[in-house]
Design a protein around this motif. Sequence first.
Motif, PDB file in Angstrom:
ATOM      1  N   GLU A  32       0.821  -1.212   0.000  1.00  0.00           N
ATOM      2  CA  GLU A  32       0.000   0.000   0.000  1.00  0.00           C
ATOM      3  C   GLU A  32       0.855   1.262   0.000  1.00  0.00           C
ATOM      4  O   GLU A  32       0.464   2.287  -0.556  1.00  0.00           O
ATOM      5  CB  GLU A  32      -0.957  -0.002   1.192  1.00  0.00           C
ATOM      6  N   ALA A  33       2.035   1.200   0.598  1.00  0.00           N
ATOM      7  CA  ALA A  33       2.937   2.356   0.605  1.00  0.00           C
ATOM      8  C   ALA A  33       3.431   2.709  -0.800  1.00  0.00           C
ATOM      9  O   ALA A  33       3.938   3.805  -1.021  1.00  0.00           O
ATOM     10  CB  ALA A  33       4.119   2.099   1.533  1.00  0.00           C
ATOM     11  N   LEU A  34       3.254   1.805  -1.748  1.00  0.00           N
ATOM     12  CA  LEU A  34       3.689   2.055  -3.127  1.00  0.00           C
ATOM     13  C   LEU A  34       2.652   2.787  -3.960  1.00  0.00           C
ATOM     14  O   LEU A  34       2.911   3.109  -5.121  1.00  0.00           O
ATOM     15  CB  LEU A  34       4.014   0.723  -3.828  1.00  0.00           C
ATOM     16  N   VAL A  35       1.466   3.040  -3.410  1.00  0.00           N
ATOM     17  CA  VAL A  35       0.402   3.646  -4.214  1.00  0.00           C
ATOM     18  C   VAL A  35       0.230   5.131  -3.900  1.00  0.00           C
ATOM     19  O   VAL A  35       0.538   5.591  -2.802  1.00  0.00           O
ATOM     20  CB  VAL A  35      -0.941   2.896  -4.054  1.00  0.00           C
ATOM     21  N   THR A  36      -0.290   5.845  -4.886  1.00  0.00           N
ATOM     22  CA  THR A  36      -0.546   7.278  -4.734  1.00  0.00           C
ATOM     23  C   THR A  36      -1.939   7.497  -4.148  1.00  0.00           C
ATOM     24  O   THR A  36      -2.761   6.577  -4.106  1.00  0.00           O
ATOM     25  CB  THR A  36      -0.461   8.000  -6.099  1.00  0.00           C
ATOM     26  N   ASP A  37      -2.209   8.714  -3.723  1.00  0.00           N
ATOM     27  CA  ASP A  37      -3.513   9.038  -3.150  1.00  0.00           C
ATOM     28  C   ASP A  37      -4.636   8.954  -4.177  1.00  0.00           C
ATOM     29  O   ASP A  37      -5.795   8.797  -3.803  1.00  0.00           O
ATOM     30  CB  ASP A  37      -3.498  10.441  -2.534  1.00  0.00           C
ATOM     31  N   ASP A  38      -4.306   9.066  -5.466  1.00  0.00           N
ATOM     32  CA  ASP A  38      -5.327   9.002  -6.511  1.00  0.00           C
ATOM     33  C   ASP A  38      -5.336   7.647  -7.231  1.00  0.00           C
ATOM     34  O   ASP A  38      -5.835   7.512  -8.336  1.00  0.00           O
ATOM     35  CB  ASP A  38      -5.152  10.131  -7.523  1.00  0.00           C
TER      36      ASP A  38
END
Length: 164
Positions: A32-38
């Motif tokens: 999950e730390a690899l994903v952006t807010d969008d």
Amino acid sequence: MATVDEPTRHDIEAFVYLEARLADESRYDEWEALVTDDMHYWVPFGPGDYEPGTRVSYINDNRARLGTRIRQLATGVHHAQDPPSSMRRVVSNIEILSAEGDEFEVGSNFVLYEHAVQATGHLRLWAGRATHRLRRTPDGLRMAAKKVELVNSTSPLPNLPCII
């Protein structure tokens, strides 16, 4: 296909492999730390040649829904993954499809082996093509979108209890 310098190509390929390994190992906080807010995570029904939301999809998650999915998987009481499946995927044919500024569209093929110990005990095979939209950030590459087109996506499928 887009042309990028070798260090950028290496970073992109390393990211795709890392993302796959973290999902395989159920390391969801790190994934999950690899994903952006969008972030947008999409598994279309059939070829993904339509706009998400205009037809039925297996998964069509925005960032908030994806976070909920991950929290459910991490509770240990998500019955579809209790105990968690053993998974390993092979990723190949990584291609940088486009590069615009700090964003890259990357395609790859994959085969995912899932030992569904909590269900049938069978070895499930998931094969398809993943398209990532990666964005360079101050913290490194991050995933802004992932589309997974399964080879057998128009056939009846077992439930998709994992990050594919």
